[in-house]
Design a protein around this motif. Sequence first.
Motif, PDB file in Angstrom:
ATOM      1  N   GLN A 272       5.430   9.762  -3.662  1.00 18.15           N
ATOM      2  CA  GLN A 272       6.390  10.097  -2.616  1.00 18.15           C
ATOM      3  C   GLN A 272       6.760   8.857  -1.791  1.00 18.15           C
ATOM      4  OE1 GLN A 272       7.695  13.488  -2.055  1.00 18.15           O
ATOM      5  NE2 GLN A 272       9.133  12.123  -1.004  1.00 18.15           N
TER       6      GLN A 272
ATOM      7  N   THR B  31      10.501   7.389  -1.597  1.00 17.40           N
ATOM      8  CA  THR B  31      11.215   7.285  -0.329  1.00 17.40           C
ATOM      9  C   THR B  31      11.595   5.846  -0.022  1.00 17.40           C
ATOM     10  OG1 THR B  31       9.772   9.077   0.404  1.00 17.40           O
ATOM     11  CG2 THR B  31      11.171   8.054   2.074  1.00 17.40           C
TER      12      THR B  31
ATOM     13  N   GLU C 156      15.659   4.040   0.224  1.00 21.19           N
ATOM     14  CA  GLU C 156      16.222   3.383   1.408  1.00 21.19           C
ATOM     15  C   GLU C 156      17.156   2.235   1.036  1.00 21.19           C
ATOM     16  OE1 GLU C 156      12.881   2.409   3.860  1.00 21.19           O
ATOM     17  OE2 GLU C 156      12.520   4.522   4.344  1.00 21.19           O
TER      18      GLU C 156
END
Lengths: 95, 197
Positions: free
Chosen positions: A42, A46, A50
């Motif tokens: 995760q 993530t 970005e």
Amino acid sequence: METKFTEAYEQPASDTRHETDCDKVAKLLDAVVDGEATAEEQTFFTGHLEDCVPCFESHQKQKLLKGLVSGNLKRILVPERLALAIKTKIQATTV
Amino acid sequence: MSDQTGKQMSKEEKDARFEAELLPVLDPLYNFAYRLTLDEDDANDLVQETYLKAYRFFDYFEQGTNAKAWLFRILKNSFINEFRKKSKQPAKVDYSEVEGYYNSEDVEGESGVATTTDMRTESVQDLIGDEVASALNALPVDFRTVIILCDLEGFTYEEMAKILDIPIGTVRSRLHRARNSLKEKLEKYARTMGYNG
Ligand SMILES: [Zn+2]
């Protein structure tokens, strides 16, 4: 000489050394939208999103697809007599 | 007469416990059966058969464990073992035999599905629901199954692996391939409706 160089370059596809972060993210898409990714996965996911617009969009799309099924697919109404039919059969069964 | 009543009670108690624990699953179970068979009568038969089997094996069911997953597993086995043969549905290609670890170049890229988000009136919702249903129904049954278990019923990968008797890795790859197929079908629809992503 050049031909040889090219051949050497085209090695088996099973070679995963060249797997990019985008490839890794693509493989994690399902686990992430299903809440099945590990904390580590995760975080990687993530972090990558970005800085990467295509992967960000893929993620949006995958969430949308899941939402289309869970939110829009109509549930079928259970026939009224079915529960009673089951109870009757059960009660008539001797084990 | 009194011992007779005692015996009678235990059957009644068993029935009561059975009904209390397993009948609440009737709605999701019937929906699953319908999505597999695509026929109301077949779904009806399949669900009844499932409950009868569950009743016969109820002593092996541990109270308080996952009744829903247990029933889904029984139903899926009944469907595979007996039902599929006599089902009115034409046989569809079973991709489960040929799937390896997925190597997909086709996941990303195409848009289209995304275009449906911004038109959320109620009739449009219905329309989308119908379209999702027919796209889903057009998938091979193994693909349909994993999407229903995961997205409609919210089973975890681990539960799905148990229900389907396959390793978790296969759950993952099958789900991935199933979603790609579904995406393709829905995108085709979005294009024919004139929405371009
Ligand atoms: Zn990326």
